[in-house]
Each structure stands twice: as structure tokens, then as C-alpha cells.
Enzyme design. Structure first.
Site, PDB file in Angstrom:
ATOM      1  N   GLU A   1       0.817  -1.218   0.000  1.00 35.67           N
ATOM      2  CA  GLU A   1       0.000   0.000   0.000  1.00 35.67           C
ATOM      3  C   GLU A   1       0.850   1.268   0.000  1.00 35.67           C
ATOM      4  O   GLU A   1       0.447   2.276  -0.569  1.00 35.67           O
ATOM      5  CB  GLU A   1      -0.942  -0.002   1.205  1.00 35.67           C
TER       6      GLU A   1
ATOM      7  N   PHE B   1     -11.591  -7.928  13.584  1.00 30.02           N
ATOM      8  CA  PHE B   1     -10.445  -8.294  12.750  1.00 30.02           C
ATOM      9  C   PHE B   1     -10.137  -7.180  11.746  1.00 30.02           C
ATOM     10  O   PHE B   1     -11.019  -6.718  11.038  1.00 30.02           O
ATOM     11  CB  PHE B   1     -10.743  -9.608  12.010  1.00 30.02           C
ATOM     12  N   GLN B   2      -8.898  -6.753  11.740  1.00 21.07           N
ATOM     13  CA  GLN B   2      -8.407  -5.683  10.864  1.00 21.07           C
ATOM     14  C   GLN B   2      -9.174  -4.374  11.033  1.00 21.07           C
ATOM     15  O   GLN B   2      -9.297  -3.584  10.101  1.00 21.07           O
ATOM     16  CB  GLN B   2      -8.417  -6.128   9.394  1.00 21.07           C
TER      17      GLN B   2
ATOM     18  N   LYS C   1     -18.014  -1.540   5.504  1.00 21.30           N
ATOM     19  CA  LYS C   1     -18.384  -2.584   4.544  1.00 21.30           C
ATOM     20  C   LYS C   1     -19.884  -2.595   4.268  1.00 21.30           C
ATOM     21  O   LYS C   1     -20.314  -2.839   3.127  1.00 21.30           O
ATOM     22  CB  LYS C   1     -17.913  -3.947   5.059  1.00 21.30           C
TER      23      LYS C   1
ATOM     24  N   MET D   1      24.158  10.013   2.575  1.00 29.38           N
ATOM     25  CA  MET D   1      23.965  11.303   3.221  1.00 29.38           C
ATOM     26  C   MET D   1      24.241  11.212   4.715  1.00 29.38           C
ATOM     27  O   MET D   1      24.858  12.113   5.308  1.00 29.38           O
ATOM     28  CB  MET D   1      22.551  11.823   2.963  1.00 29.38           C
TER      29      MET D   1
END
Length: 583
Positions: A72, A134-135, A184, A498
């Protein structure tokens, strides 16, 4: 009593209503809305909580191209690259929980760099919110500090209005990222929806402040009386699509102009009044002469600490005119004598009408004098090295000669980023794409993929260090599957360069965990069916770069550069810009 005419009129009204109503799910109306907003490309990754949207997307393949990224974070960086290259809003899909939290770095990057995004995340059913399902993650509170606006939809009836607001907020005023979290049940909900209406006004939101003519007049008076005026321009010129207005302003006023790394490309690097780059690794003259200018005109830039150095020693002799669309930026870091609120596409023409035509030849000659000193001590040794080791600068010089300033250059973060910004030549706007304010390692590869979709007719070159590349290498899989013809150039110095430079200069060369071991990048690319090669000798460099750039599809080229080369000039942290070091 109802007449036959009344019945006819009622039937006609019902028929007209049925034309404007769409019966479908929340997911379908969301996708229809994206099409109405002109979206053609979506970057995303499916999951459980966003599955109804992906199920609906199956039937929209002829209208919406979905690019399946490998992470993602890669998706949101690709959306950023798309937005920066095209000037349109980037769109990304992610599921709930870890899918949504993986967007946070990209949201923060887009927020600080003013990149317009609309992010759609799935969420658990509304009745499960707050139950640690969940999630389930509280994505609204997590992303509030790093979004311009966010909103959670629990009823499909809200989707159209919220989506229209999201696009309006993301792209208007000072652009930024917006996130819509859709439960959902709302995605599955079947409803009759009215015709989609774009948003062009929100009562509590003023994207463009009212332009005050008296401030324009005050600014013009200061500019016309200046003996040593100096323009500092940033990305606001590009975001406002005011490149031509800006060019007209500097051409008439004759004032030397220097850019922040986000503003680079707003005017061609070859423009005679373009005197170079500001900031920590910017050009010598623009930094030193900041503290000699009598009037500084800041346009669409925010006086970031990497530009100003030590604030209590920054341009104390100068009167500052600051043009910005975001009133919060005026007087935030540097006190302005005159603050000009408004979109620079509107304010610049008004200012141009009032400024005197001028040349400032003696003042411009000072910039040229400092530039020659930098050429002799820094630029020539970097672009035309005589030692055995290749330099990043000579790689950029060859790219300039091959591409002629017409390529889109996407950089990651580190030494290669500063070298590319310093030496790359640009003829066109929206050609320099980098992570400016957040400095996100791993940005380069996915952003280049998005940039190629945003500017399909341009050569897109991703310039990345060996460290940054290893943060998002999985996006080679996206290139493999969808064929984005990105040219990937890894400048490998076998260090986190760097950080190593700072450790060398300011920490007694105590190299603490910066010696990085890399895989066989060529073999890695070929495992994804991407053509690749490696160069470790100068004699082969030019041919290898030409092969990469002229190759029909994507191509990865690894160039072995000097291990301990440093990027100069440099303003040491805590120092004034006039204390910039050439070596």
C-alpha cells in the site's frame, strides 16, 4: 378531481425522476463518482474490508484502470507520482487495518508537499466499530494529522456528497491528501442514488483568500525601490499552474530568481534569470546573496528550515514580500513586510502590471561571479572528474546530454537526490518529482511508476540510491505485471551516503551503521523479467545510459560510484546560509 392532463404530467415527472436515479450499491455509486470526477487510473491493493468495492470494480474495467501494487505504501507513492506529473488528483485504494496504516507515510509525504490525493479505505461493518474486530483500526484518528480532510462513511447515502467534497478539497486552494473510510455495510448497501453533482463550494472552507489590491500595491512599491531584489520561488507556482505568469513577472522585473527543490522546473533551468537552487545543498550565490538582498520576493514557498538555515541570521537586512495561497505560511517562519494572500496565478499578473521594467545587471553579475567560483571549485570536478571513481554528477551530465532536459526525473532521498536536483536540466514544468518536506526513502521507484501513468509520453527516469531502493523493491513486480516503461538508475555507493557524509563531517568519521550491503540488483531485476545491466567503469557509462534510455520497456541500470564522495556546497546545520561551505 384529477384530470387526464394531470396524470400525463405525473407520469412524465416519474419518468424524468427515473432517469436521474441510479439504483445500485454504495460501491457502484463510488466508482461512478470517480468516473464523473475524471479519474481513469487507480493504484491499490484489495482486502477483506474493501472487497465489495473491488467486486464492483470487476465490471468497470473498460472505464477505470486499476494498477495492482505490491504494497500500500507503493500504491500511495505511485498516486503521488501520478498527481505530480499530471496535475490531476491521484487515487489509491486500500483495505482496513494494516492496509490503511500502510498509507500513513505517503499521506504525511503528500500533506507536507501539498500533493492532491483521494484515498479510499475499506472499514469493518459499522456495527463492529469499536469492538476491536479483525483488521479494525481507527484510521480517522490515525490519519487526522496527515490529511487535509478525512471522513468515515457508514451509510451509502453519504458517498456521493462526501466523494465530491473530497475531490474539491484535495485539489482546491493549497492541495493535499484526503481520506474516505467506508464501512463494509455502506459498500454493500443497495439504494437509489440521484445524479452525481461535483462540489464547488463548502460553506466553512475558503480555498482561496481574497486578493487585497492594497497589498499588491505595497509589494510593487518595495520591489520598484529595491537595488538588490531577489526572488525565491517554490512549488506554489507549479501548483497554481502559473508558470507563464511567473515567467512574465521575472522577465519584466529583471530580478534574479532561485528555486526550492519543489519549485524546480517552474521555469527552464536555462532561463537567464534562473540563478539556481536554494538551501542546504543549493548553489553558492543564491545562499550567500540571500543575506545581501534588500528585498526578497518569496512566491509559493514556505521558508523551510533547509532553505533558511539558522533563522536568527536569515536575511535580516531584507524586507520580505511573501506571496502565498495559504495565509498560515505568511509570517510563520520569516516575518514579511508585505504578505500577499492569494493564488499566484491571480496575484502575479496584478503585481507584474505595477512593477517597473528593469535589468539589475550589476546585481545579477554578483550571482554570476559566485557561480563561477562554484563551477571552478565544485561543479567542474563533479561533472568532469579526473579520478578513477565515477561521480553521481557525471552520470547526471550524461543524462542531460542524452535527454536534452525533456525527461521526467523522479528521485528518492539522499545524496543522489541532491545531486540530481543540482545538476539535472529541465525544459518543462512537472518534470522534477521528489519527496521534499518529509524526505521519504523508498519514494522513488513507486512514484516513478505513477509518474509514467501521469505522463505516458515522457521518458521517466527514477534515480535512486542503493539504500532507498531496498525500501520498496517489491514494486518491480508492479512494473513486471503492468509494463510501466520506467528507467531505473541505481547510483550505488555502498553506503547510506547522506548519513555517512554527516558522520564524516560532524561526528569524527564514526561510521555507525551506514555501510550497507546490497543484493545483485541486476539479477533481482531480471527475476522480474526486467532488462538490466551494471556499469563500474567510466568507459562504459555513456553507452549504458543510452541503452537504458532508448530501451523500449522498463530497464534497470546500476552504476557504481565513489564510496565517500560528498555533496557540496553545504550549509552545516545550525549555520547561516551565508556560511555555506564549498568543500
Amino acid at each position: 378531481m384529477e384530470t387526464a392532463q394531470d396524470t400525463i404530467q405525473q407520469n412524465e415527472a416519474k419518468a424524468e425522476t427515473s432517469k436521474t436515479l441510479f439504483k445500485g450499491t454504495g460501491s457502484q455509486v463510488l466508482l461512478n463518482g470517480l468516473i464523473e470526477e475524471g479519474v481513469t487510473t487507480i493504484f491499490g491493493y484489495p482486502g477483506g474490508a474493501i472487497m465489495p468495492i473491488y467486486d464492483a470494480l470487476y465490471d468497470y474495467a473498460d472505464k477505470l484502470e486499476h494498477i495492482l501494487v505490491r504494497h500500500e505504501q507503493g500504491g500511495i507513492h505511485a498516486a503521488q507520482g501520478f498527481a505530480r506529473a499530471s496535475g490531476e488528483v491521484g487515487v489509491v485504494f486500500a483495505t482496513s487495518g494494516p492496509g490503511a496504516t500502510n498509507l500513513v507515510t505517503g499521506l504525511a509525504d503528500a500533506q507536507i508537499d501539498s500533493t492532491p490525493l483521494v484515498c479510499i479505505t475499506g472499514q469493518v461493518f459499522a456495527h463492529l466499530l469499536g469492538t476491536d474486530a479483525f483488521q479494525e483500526t481507527d484510521v480517522i484518528n490515525i490519519t487526522t494529522p496527515v490529511t487535509k480532510w478525512n471522513y468515515q462513511v457508514t451509510d451509502a447515502k453519504e458517498i456521493q456528497e462526501v466523494l465530491a467534497k473530497a475531490f474539491y478539497i484535495a485539489k482546491s486552494g493549497r492541495p493535499g491528501p484526503v481520506l474516505i473510510d467506508i464501512t463494509k455495510n455502506a459498500q454493500l448497501q443497495l439504494e437509489e442514488f440521484p445524479e452525481y453533482v461535483k462540489c464547488n463550494h463548502i460553506r466553512s472552507y475558503r480555498p482561496k483568500p481574497k486578493v487585497r489590491i492594497e497589498y499588491i500595491e505595497q509589494a510593487a512599491e518595495l520591489i520598484n525601490s529595491a537595488k538588490k531584489p531577489f526572488i525565491l520561488f517554490g512549488q506554489g507556482v507549479i501548483l497554481g499552474k502559473a508558470e507563464e505568469e511567473f515567467k512574465a513577472f521575472i522577465n519584466k522585473s529583471g530580478i534574479p530568481a532561485a528555486w526550492t527543490i519543489m519549485g524546480e522546473g517552474a521555469i527552464p533551468t536555462s532561463h537567464p534569470l534562473n540563478v539556481g537552487m536554494l538551501g542546504m545543498h543549493g548553489n553558492y550565490g543564491p545562499n550567500v546573496l540571500t543575506n545581501e538582498a534588500d528585498v526578497i520576493i518569496a512566491i509559493g514557498m514556505r521558508f523551510d528550515d533547509r532553505v533558511t538555515g539558522r533563522l536568527d541570521k536569515y536575511a535580516k537586512q531584507a524586507k520580505v514580500v511573501h506571496l502565498d495561497i495559504d495565509p498560515a505560511e505568511i509570517d510563520k517562519n520569516v516575518k514579511a513586510e508585505v504578505g500577499v494572500w492569494g493564488d499566484c496565478k491571480e496575484t502575479l499578473p496584478l503585481l507584474t502590471n505595477l512593477v517597473n521594467e528593469n535589468k539589475h545587471e550589476d546585481w545579477l553579475a554578483k550571482f554570476r561571479q559566485y557561480n563561477q567560483e562554484e563551477i571552478d571549485q565544485v561543479i567542474t570536478p563533479e561533472l568532469y572528474p579526473t579520478g578513477d571513481e565515477m561521480t553521481m554528477g557525471e552520470v547526471l551530465r550524461n543524462i542531460n546530454e542524452i535527454c536534452g532536459g525533456d525527461a521526467v526525473i523522479v528521485t528518492d532521498v539522499g545524496q543522489h537526490q541532491m545531486v540530481a536536483c543540482r545538476y539535472a536540466k529541465f525544459n518543462n514544468t512537472r518534470s522534477n518529482i521528489t519527496s521534499g518536506g518529509l524526505g521519504t526513502m523508498g519514494f522513488g521507484l513507486p512514484a516513478a511508476i505513477g509518474a509514467k501513468y501521469g505522463a505516458p509520453d515522457k521518458t521517466v527516469i527514477a534515480i535512486i540510491g542503493d539504500g532507498g531502493f531496498q525500501m520498496t523493491p517489491q514494486e518491480l513486480g508492479t512494473i513486471m505485471q503492468f509494463g510501466a516503461a520506467v528507467k531505473i538508475l541505481i547510483l550505488n555507493n555502498r553506503f547510506l551516503g547522506m548519513v555517512r557524509q554527516w558522520q564524516q563531517l560532524f561526528h569524527d568519521k564514526r561510521y555507525s551503521f551506514v555501510n550497507i550491503t546490497s543484493p545483485d540488483f541486476v539479477a533481482l531485476a531480471k527475476s522480474y523479467y526486467i532488462e538490466a545491466s551494471k556499469v563500474d567503469e567510466r568507459a562504459n557509462l555513456r553507452q549504458a545510459l543510452e541503452t537504458m534510455i532508448n530501451h523500449e520497456g522498463s530497464y534497470l541500470l546500476e552504476v557504481m560510484v565513489g564510496r565517500e564522495n560528498n555533496v557540496f556546497p553545504m550549509v552545516p546545520q545550525g549555520m547561516s546560509v551565508s556560511e555555506i561551505r564549498l568543500k
